[in-house]
Each structure stands twice: as C-alpha cells, then as structure tokens.
Design an enzyme around this catalytic site. Structure first.
Site, PDB file in Angstrom:
ATOM      1  N   SER A 101       0.827  -1.216   0.000  1.00 50.67           N
ATOM      2  CA  SER A 101       0.000   0.000   0.000  1.00 50.67           C
ATOM      3  C   SER A 101       0.860   1.265   0.000  1.00 50.67           C
ATOM      4  O   SER A 101       0.615   2.193  -0.794  1.00 50.67           O
ATOM      5  CB  SER A 101      -0.953   0.004   1.196  1.00 50.67           C
ATOM      6  N   HIS A 131      -2.097  -8.704   2.443  1.00 52.55           N
ATOM      7  CA  HIS A 131      -1.706  -7.410   3.012  1.00 52.55           C
ATOM      8  C   HIS A 131      -2.807  -6.955   3.976  1.00 52.55           C
ATOM      9  O   HIS A 131      -3.065  -7.625   4.965  1.00 52.55           O
ATOM     10  CB  HIS A 131      -1.463  -6.451   1.838  1.00 52.55           C
ATOM     11  N   HIS A 177       6.013 -12.030   7.860  1.00 50.76           N
ATOM     12  CA  HIS A 177       6.210 -10.649   7.414  1.00 50.76           C
ATOM     13  C   HIS A 177       7.321 -10.628   6.375  1.00 50.76           C
ATOM     14  O   HIS A 177       8.259 -11.413   6.450  1.00 50.76           O
ATOM     15  CB  HIS A 177       6.583  -9.746   8.598  1.00 50.76           C
ATOM     16  N   ARG A 186       3.925  -3.805  16.746  1.00 50.29           N
ATOM     17  CA  ARG A 186       2.529  -3.334  16.704  1.00 50.29           C
ATOM     18  C   ARG A 186       1.596  -4.406  17.273  1.00 50.29           C
ATOM     19  O   ARG A 186       0.560  -4.114  17.849  1.00 50.29           O
ATOM     20  CB  ARG A 186       2.133  -2.967  15.266  1.00 50.29           C
ATOM     21  N   ASP A 232      -1.726  -7.649  12.108  1.00 46.02           N
ATOM     22  CA  ASP A 232      -3.097  -8.069  11.818  1.00 46.02           C
ATOM     23  C   ASP A 232      -3.600  -9.196  12.720  1.00 46.02           C
ATOM     24  O   ASP A 232      -4.799  -9.465  12.756  1.00 46.02           O
ATOM     25  CB  ASP A 232      -3.201  -8.513  10.358  1.00 46.02           C
TER      26      ASP A 232
HETATM   27  C1  LIG Z   1       3.249 -11.432   5.001  1.00 48.58           C
HETATM   28  C2  LIG Z   1       3.620 -12.412   3.894  1.00 48.58           C
HETATM   29  C3  LIG Z   1       2.770 -12.117   2.651  1.00 48.58           C
HETATM   30  C4  LIG Z   1       5.108 -12.226   3.564  1.00 48.58           C
HETATM   31  O1  LIG Z   1       5.374 -12.990   2.415  1.00 48.58           O
HETATM   32  P1  LIG Z   1       6.865 -13.382   2.021  1.00 48.58           P
HETATM   33  O2  LIG Z   1       7.764 -12.222   2.161  1.00 48.58           O
HETATM   34  O3  LIG Z   1       6.803 -14.072   0.708  1.00 48.58           O
HETATM   35  O4  LIG Z   1       7.211 -14.409   3.218  1.00 48.58           O
HETATM   36  P2  LIG Z   1       8.302 -15.544   3.263  1.00 48.58           P
HETATM   37  O5  LIG Z   1       9.502 -15.169   2.424  1.00 48.58           O
HETATM   38  O6  LIG Z   1       8.550 -15.858   4.691  1.00 48.58           O
HETATM   39  O7  LIG Z   1       7.590 -16.781   2.543  1.00 48.58           O
HETATM   40  C5  LIG Z   1       8.286 -18.003   2.342  1.00 48.58           C
HETATM   41  C6  LIG Z   1       7.301 -19.149   2.362  1.00 48.58           C
HETATM   42  O8  LIG Z   1       6.704 -19.237   3.660  1.00 48.58           O
HETATM   43  C7  LIG Z   1       5.300 -19.232   3.553  1.00 48.58           C
HETATM   44  N1  LIG Z   1       4.680 -18.467   4.647  1.00 48.58           N
HETATM   45  C8  LIG Z   1       4.940 -17.178   4.998  1.00 48.58           C
HETATM   46  N2  LIG Z   1       4.090 -16.787   5.959  1.00 48.58           N
HETATM   47  C9  LIG Z   1       3.289 -17.853   6.228  1.00 48.58           C
HETATM   48  C10 LIG Z   1       2.206 -18.058   7.094  1.00 48.58           C
HETATM   49  N3  LIG Z   1       1.716 -17.091   7.862  1.00 48.58           N
HETATM   50  N4  LIG Z   1       1.608 -19.260   7.097  1.00 48.58           N
HETATM   51  C11 LIG Z   1       2.071 -20.263   6.300  1.00 48.58           C
HETATM   52  N5  LIG Z   1       3.078 -20.125   5.419  1.00 48.58           N
HETATM   53  C12 LIG Z   1       3.670 -18.921   5.396  1.00 48.58           C
HETATM   54  C13 LIG Z   1       5.042 -18.462   2.250  1.00 48.58           C
HETATM   55  O9  LIG Z   1       3.736 -18.747   1.741  1.00 48.58           O
HETATM   56  C14 LIG Z   1       6.149 -18.999   1.374  1.00 48.58           C
HETATM   57  O10 LIG Z   1       5.769 -20.290   0.915  1.00 48.58           O
HETATM   58  P3  LIG Z   1       6.050 -20.761  -0.612  1.00 48.58           P
HETATM   59  O11 LIG Z   1       7.549 -20.738  -0.732  1.00 48.58           O
HETATM   60  O12 LIG Z   1       5.438 -22.128  -0.661  1.00 48.58           O
HETATM   61  O13 LIG Z   1       5.379 -19.751  -1.493  1.00 48.58           O
HETATM   62  C15 LIG Z   1       3.381 -13.887   4.387  1.00 48.58           C
HETATM   63  O14 LIG Z   1       4.106 -14.114   5.584  1.00 48.58           O
HETATM   64  C16 LIG Z   1       1.933 -14.219   4.579  1.00 48.58           C
HETATM   65  O15 LIG Z   1       1.259 -14.624   3.607  1.00 48.58           O
HETATM   66  N6  LIG Z   1       1.389 -14.055   5.834  1.00 48.58           N
HETATM   67  C17 LIG Z   1      -0.013 -14.292   6.093  1.00 48.58           C
HETATM   68  C18 LIG Z   1      -0.844 -13.087   5.618  1.00 48.58           C
HETATM   69  C19 LIG Z   1      -0.633 -11.878   6.523  1.00 48.58           C
HETATM   70  O16 LIG Z   1      -0.705 -11.970   7.734  1.00 48.58           O
HETATM   71  N7  LIG Z   1      -0.407 -10.711   5.899  1.00 48.58           N
HETATM   72  C20 LIG Z   1      -0.233  -9.451   6.617  1.00 48.58           C
HETATM   73  C21 LIG Z   1       1.191  -9.025   6.615  1.00 48.58           C
HETATM   74  S1  LIG Z   1       1.471  -7.598   7.631  1.00 48.58           S
END
Ligand SMILES: CC(C)(COP(=O)(O)OP(=O)(O)OC[C@H]1O[C@@H](n2cnc3c(N)ncnc32)[C@H](O)[C@@H]1OP(=O)(O)O)[C@@H](O)C(=O)NCCC(=O)NCCS
Length: 295
Positions: A101, A131, A177, A186, A232
C-alpha cells in the site's frame, strides 16, 4: 477508494500545477491536499459504517474533538474506543514504505498524480488478503475455529490441529512478514492493550493461544522466514470487542491509519524532488550476462 477518487476535483495541487507553480513549491500543495484529505477520512469511514451497518443513522462530526476522538464519536461508540482509534491509526500508519500500500501510494504520486489519486490507489493495494485484508481473514479464521469448538477455548493440542489443517491449503493469517524477523511491535502494543482491557475475552484467549502454538509450527515447517505474529493477528479482536463486528470494515480502518504515513512520505518525496519511479527492465540477454558472466 471510490469516495477518495471522487474528491480529486478538489485538488489544490492540480490547480496550482496548471497555473505553472515552480517544482520546488509542489510539496506545499501536496501538503494542503493531504491535510484536506486526512481531515475528511474519519468522517467518510464513519459515514460508510453508519450507512451500511447502522440503518443510515449518521452522526455529525464534533470539531472540538481530536482525530481519534471524533472518529469514535461519529462511529457512535463510547470510551475507551477513542483510545482504541488513536492507537489503531498510529499503529497502522506506514512503518517503512516498502509494503504494497505505501509503495503504491508513493509510486502513483511520483508521476505527479495528486494525493487523491495516490491514496485511492494505495487503498486498492491494501485490499489484498496477503496485506491489509489479513486482519479480516484472522477474525474469519478465529470464528471458524470457535464455531467448531462450540465457543469453548481449545486445548493447545486442539489448536495445533486447527493450524495444521489450515496449512494444508493456505497461510496462517496474521503470521509472517516480508521484512520483520521478530514479533511485530505493533502486535505487542495491541497485546498489552488487550491484557489491560480485555484479558478475559474469549477471542483474545484464542489469539493468545495462537501466539504460543503457531511460531513453533511455522519453524518446524521451515518455509516462513518470520514465524511470528504481525499487526493483523491482534487488531480485529479489539474492534470486535468494542462492537465493530463487520470484518469487511477492518481494512477501511487500516486505510485511515496508513494514509497518515503515506501522505507524509509523499509530501517528503515532492519536497526532496524525487523523480518518477520505474523498476528496471532486463532483456533475456542481460539476465544471461548476470547469471553466466560476459560472453
Ligand atoms: C506477510 C507475507 C505475505 C510475507 O510474504 P513473504 O515475504 O513471501 O514471506 P516468506 O519469504 O517468509 O515466505 C516463504 C514461504 O513461507 C510461507 N509463509 C509465509 N508466511 C506464512 C504463514 N503465515 N503461514 C504459512 N506459510 C507462510 C510463504 O507462503 C512462502 O511459501 P512458498 O515458498 O510455498 O510460497 C506472508 O508471511 C503471509 O502470507 N502471511 C499471512 C498473511 C498476513 O498476515 N499478511 C499481513 C502481513 S502484515
């Protein structure tokens, strides 16, 4: 986002740009636009809320109140919801600008699109489940578990099973994250609030149990770079407790807070004369050169 876009006709920057103001003065008009927009955001959000969920019983603003206090007043929710609003908006203002965002808002304004265009675009980025929508997903997930448990707090083992079941098809919302590698401060700020004001709330007990159960499971799974909770994981529980039970409104709240931070970033970008943003494009030959060295 549509409501903000509709106000673009009021942009002072657009007017001044067409009058030919100097580039060094652009920031002043972005600043004026930002103040006008930010002053209206709580009213727009509360208006939408009351229109959609409270039979259109709109509460007019009270200009004597501060940003958070006025929002709580227009939502029609008694104290300490004003404190919740203040905490929520500050915690959700931007923290490092690289997230979807904040970056989207910054990018759009880098083309000298006015702040209404930029913040409207920012909100569209915020609306994705990875997000800003994650707060809504967390509450939906918690209520799904609660329904299966008949309202009882699960044991640690039962909660683990719910987490494993979810991991078969999706991520655990509220955990992980892109940048942080520790528990989100937070999350901790909101946790402290919950421990003080709603320690016996069942939903909070669920969230608290998840804090214990999820990180070891994500570590064991070995994929997520950060197994800890983010902002979140906790925010929806507080909103729910104070009567804002409509999940789909949570990202609107997030948007008000985020706009505070992104508007500041945009004003600074214009004051410092930052150029239009553009990611670098590479041809296949250029990528081959990076991978295999010069032929
Ligand atoms: C926030 C987020 C999008 C960051 O994504 P990212 O930078 O790609 O995170 P990572 O590098 O740690 O991801 C590596 C792997 O771990 C997985 N992973 C990361 N967070 C995870 C979670 N909460 N639950 C399960 N698996 C997760 C990813 O899906 C990814 O899997 P893949 O290789 O099979 O695609 C991710 O952690 C997520 O989807 N979290 C849940 C949604 C959320 O809470 N979003 C708000 C963020 S403030």
């Amino acid at each position: 986002s549509a409501a903000i876009l509709s106000m673009n006709k009021d942009s002072i920057f657009v007017k001044k740009y067409h009058e030919g103001v100097k580039k060094t003065q652009y920031w002043e008009y972005y600043y004026e636009d930002a103040l006008n927009l930010l002053a209206k955001l709580p009213e727009i959000a509360a208006f939408i809320y009351r229109l959609k969920y409270r039979n259109g019983d709109i509460i007019p603003p009270d200009p004597k109140l501060d940003f958070g206090g006025n929002f709580a007043h227009m939502m029609g929710i008694a104290k300490p919801y004003d404190e919740v609003a203040r905490m929520y908006f500050i915690l959700h203002s931007d923290h490092e600008s690289g997230n979807v965002s904040a970056h989207t808002g910054h990018l759009v304004a880098s083309a000298l699109s006015d702040i209404y265009y930029a913040i409207s675009a920012m909100l569209n980025g915020l609306a994705g489940p990875l997000h800003g929508l994650a707060n809504e997903e967390v509450l939906r997930w918690l209520h799904g578990v609660m329904e299966k448990m008949g309202g009882k707090v699960p044991t640690e083992e039962e909660m683990k099973n719910f987490v494993y079941e979810t991991l078969k098809t999706s991520v655990i919302p509220g955990y992980g994250h892109a940048v942080l590698r520790k528990t989100d401060p937070r999350y901790m700020a909101q946790r402290e609030f919950c421990l003080k004001h709603l320690p016996n709330d069942t939903l909070f007990k669920y969230v608290d149990l998840l804090f214990k159960v999820v990180p070891p499971i994500l570590l064991e799974q070995g994929k997520a770079k950060n197994p800890w909770p983010n902002v979140d994981a906790q925010s929806g529980v507080i909103q729910w407790y104070y009567g804002v039970k409509e999940y789909e409104f949570y990202t609107v709240l997030f948007g008000i807070g985020r706009a505070l931070g992104v508007c500041s970033n945009i004003i600074w970008a214009r004051a410092l004369g930052y150029p239009i943003e553009r990611p670098k494009s590479l041809t296949t030959a250029m990528l081959e050169e990076v991978a295999f060295g010069k032929k």
